[in-house]
Motif scaffolding. Structure first.
Motif, PDB file in Angstrom:
ATOM      1  N   THR A   1       0.873  -1.163   0.000  1.00  0.00           N
ATOM      2  CA  THR A   1       0.000   0.000   0.000  1.00  0.00           C
ATOM      3  C   THR A   1       0.912   1.214   0.000  1.00  0.00           C
ATOM      4  O   THR A   1       1.783   1.338   0.855  1.00  0.00           O
ATOM      5  CB  THR A   1      -0.874   0.022   1.274  1.00  0.00           C
ATOM      6  OG1 THR A   1      -1.666  -1.158   1.273  1.00  0.00           O
ATOM      7  CG2 THR A   1      -1.786   1.235   1.289  1.00  0.00           C
ATOM      8  N   ILE A   2       0.741   2.079  -0.985  1.00  0.00           N
ATOM      9  CA  ILE A   2       1.614   3.246  -1.048  1.00  0.00           C
ATOM     10  C   ILE A   2       0.786   4.524  -1.020  1.00  0.00           C
ATOM     11  O   ILE A   2      -0.417   4.493  -1.263  1.00  0.00           O
ATOM     12  CB  ILE A   2       2.544   3.187  -2.271  1.00  0.00           C
ATOM     13  CG1 ILE A   2       1.771   3.289  -3.569  1.00  0.00           C
ATOM     14  CG2 ILE A   2       3.346   1.896  -2.276  1.00  0.00           C
ATOM     15  CD1 ILE A   2       2.663   3.164  -4.768  1.00  0.00           C
ATOM     16  N   ARG A   3       1.448   5.613  -0.699  1.00  0.00           N
ATOM     17  CA  ARG A   3       0.717   6.879  -0.671  1.00  0.00           C
ATOM     18  C   ARG A   3       1.359   7.868  -1.648  1.00  0.00           C
ATOM     19  O   ARG A   3       2.550   7.795  -1.929  1.00  0.00           O
ATOM     20  CB  ARG A   3       0.748   7.477   0.748  1.00  0.00           C
ATOM     21  CG  ARG A   3       2.115   7.986   1.110  1.00  0.00           C
ATOM     22  CD  ARG A   3       2.109   8.994   2.239  1.00  0.00           C
ATOM     23  NE  ARG A   3       3.485   9.424   2.493  1.00  0.00           N
ATOM     24  CZ  ARG A   3       3.887   9.990   3.608  1.00  0.00           C
ATOM     25  NH1 ARG A   3       3.041  10.183   4.606  1.00  0.00           N
ATOM     26  NH2 ARG A   3       5.143  10.368   3.749  1.00  0.00           N
TER      27      ARG A   3
ATOM     28  N   ALA B   1       6.075   7.965   6.035  1.00  0.00           N
ATOM     29  CA  ALA B   1       5.120   7.052   5.380  1.00  0.00           C
ATOM     30  C   ALA B   1       4.915   5.802   6.233  1.00  0.00           C
ATOM     31  O   ALA B   1       3.776   5.364   6.455  1.00  0.00           O
ATOM     32  CB  ALA B   1       5.621   6.679   3.987  1.00  0.00           C
TER      33      ALA B   1
ATOM     34  N   PHE C   1       2.028   3.287   5.622  1.00  0.00           N
ATOM     35  CA  PHE C   1       2.223   3.017   4.194  1.00  0.00           C
ATOM     36  C   PHE C   1       3.590   2.382   3.954  1.00  0.00           C
ATOM     37  O   PHE C   1       4.531   2.622   4.702  1.00  0.00           O
ATOM     38  CB  PHE C   1       2.108   4.317   3.390  1.00  0.00           C
ATOM     39  CG  PHE C   1       0.762   4.971   3.534  1.00  0.00           C
ATOM     40  CD1 PHE C   1      -0.352   4.447   2.896  1.00  0.00           C
ATOM     41  CD2 PHE C   1       0.598   6.096   4.350  1.00  0.00           C
ATOM     42  CE1 PHE C   1      -1.604   5.022   3.051  1.00  0.00           C
ATOM     43  CE2 PHE C   1      -0.648   6.676   4.503  1.00  0.00           C
ATOM     44  CZ  PHE C   1      -1.761   6.140   3.855  1.00  0.00           C
TER      45      PHE C   1
ATOM     46  N   ASN D   1      -2.922   5.386  -1.995  1.00  0.00           N
ATOM     47  CA  ASN D   1      -3.730   6.345  -1.255  1.00  0.00           C
ATOM     48  C   ASN D   1      -3.328   7.759  -1.665  1.00  0.00           C
ATOM     49  O   ASN D   1      -2.209   8.188  -1.421  1.00  0.00           O
ATOM     50  CB  ASN D   1      -3.509   6.129   0.250  1.00  0.00           C
ATOM     51  CG  ASN D   1      -4.461   6.956   1.077  1.00  0.00           C
ATOM     52  OD1 ASN D   1      -4.543   8.173   0.921  1.00  0.00           O
ATOM     53  ND2 ASN D   1      -5.181   6.293   1.967  1.00  0.00           N
TER      54      ASN D   1
ATOM     55  N   GLU E   1      -8.707   6.254  -2.024  1.00  0.00           N
ATOM     56  CA  GLU E   1      -7.999   5.012  -2.320  1.00  0.00           C
ATOM     57  C   GLU E   1      -8.203   4.560  -3.756  1.00  0.00           C
ATOM     58  O   GLU E   1      -9.325   4.526  -4.256  1.00  0.00           O
ATOM     59  CB  GLU E   1      -8.463   3.898  -1.376  1.00  0.00           C
ATOM     60  CG  GLU E   1      -7.895   4.076   0.013  1.00  0.00           C
ATOM     61  CD  GLU E   1      -8.001   2.816   0.850  1.00  0.00           C
ATOM     62  OE1 GLU E   1      -8.880   1.987   0.568  1.00  0.00           O
ATOM     63  OE2 GLU E   1      -7.198   2.679   1.784  1.00  0.00           O
TER      64      GLU E   1
END
Ligand SMILES: *Cc1c(COP(=O)(O)O)cnc(C)c1O
Length: 341
Positions: free
Chosen positions: A166-168, A199, A204, A296, A301
């Motif tokens: 999961t990255i932002r 992060a 994240f 994100n 999302e």
């Protein structure tokens, strides 16, 4: 040659001191002959250029054991050339491509006992780098340098399979237009530490950096390029002068087109179009491809339908084909696999 008695399958991704390293020094306008040494420490003047103005760049590649028992590495000529490009941008002396490849070969051979056996999932990580060594206090390029390569065995990047990340979308920038984003300079990593720690604190795995000028286009993460798969099965990968030209990404583009018959687009990728892709991955030497399940963007999302629980089907095909080529199970394009032992 007897292998070291290590628990290969359970190694982490950390530094372990191997027996030998390669060192060459630059002075009076030329490189010395270079040698393999056992000394893992460097003693430098307190005012050395690397300490004051961060004149340093590096490379990263791997050696591994193929099914038929050879020790090989993957496209070291591209690492050599990329280091030439990094050195030129940082006003450091170029270490010639042929000598770079020869040094990689020597240091891997010397450390044969540290190269993980086939099937363990582990590899020998090779870290070439260069530092400015003489005292520099007025801002200018140093006149003396050291080129060094050390190696360290590293474990399989994903233990128990690759779980999608999961990255932002980051509010920090990685690389300015016309800056140093396209070279492998230590300075690009120093300034990425604050955003990556932040992060992680926010839950994240990675930061997605955008182009700083317009904040509308996807660049890369702190240490890996992006690949996207469209719903109709094309490979799309962002193009920008401030992205580090990943050797893994460049190889995947060839694999997609020549081995899997996919269409490949290397072009600007808008943040806005991410929601239309079917799969997303990060690529680099360490993990080859890490699947991304979710991005994100400030609370919104973006989920990749075919890659939330496990690596998406097309990403998986790319991963298996490239690692098959690297491991000698599939025929490699000319010049991709360098046999060392
Ligand atoms: C090293 C690196 C990569 C990955 O490059 P590979 O040649 O595939 O290992 C991607 N992005 C950045 C910023 C890097 O430093």
């Amino acid at each position: 040659m007897e292998k070291k008695n290590l628990d290969w399958a359970n190694l982490g991704f950390g530094y372990m001191m191997a027996d030998y390293r390669y060192v060459s020094n630059y002075k009076d306008g030329k490189w010395d002959d270079g040698e393999i040494t056992t000394d893992a420490n460097i003693t430098l003047n307190e005012c050395a250029g690397v300490f004051q103005y961060a004149q340093t760049c590096f490379e990263g590649l791997k050696a591994y054991t193929t099914e038929d028992g050879h020790i090989v590495c993957f496209r070291p000529d591209l690492n050599a050339q990329r280091m030439v490009d990094s050195c030129e941008r940082l006003k450091m002396p170029v270490f010639p491509v042929e000598r770079f490849i020869d040094a990689v070969e020597k240091v891997v051979k010397a450390n044969e006992a540290w190269v993980p056996p086939f099937g363990s999932g582990a590899t020998l990580y090779i870290r070439p780098y260069m530092i400015a060594t003489n005292p520099v206090i007025g801002v200018k390029p140093a006149t003396e340098y050291q080129f060094r390569i050390f190696v360290t065995p590293v474990g399989p990047y994903f233990k128990g399979g690759a779980k999608p990340l999961t990255i932002r979308v980051s509010d920090y920038d990685r690389a300015a237009p016309c800056g140093t984003g396209h070279i492998k300079a230590g300075l690009n990593y120093a300034m990425s530490l604050y955003p990556i720690v932040d992060a992680h604190e926010q839950g994240f795995d990675e930061n997605m950096y955008l182009d700083p000028a317009t904040r509308t286009k996807v660049e890369e993460t702190g240490g890996a390029n992006f690949i996207f798969i469209t719903k109709d099965g094309k490979l799309v990968t962002p193009k920008s002068d401030s992205i580090l030209p990943s050797i893994t990404r460049r190889s995947l583009m060839v694999v997609a087109e020549k081995y899997l018959g996919m269409e490949v687009e290397h072009r600007e990728v808008l943040l806005e179009e991410l929601k239309d892709f079917a799969e997303c991955g990060l690529c680099g030497t360490a993990a080859v491809i890490s699947p991304v399940g979710k991005i994100n963007d400030h609370g919104t999302e973006i989920c990749f339908p075919s890659g939330m629980e496990e690596m998406g089907p097309t990403t998986k095909k790319l991963y298996e084909t490239l690692t098959g080529i690297q491991m000698g199970k599939l025929e490699a394009p000319e010049g991709w696999v360098k046999v060392i032992v």
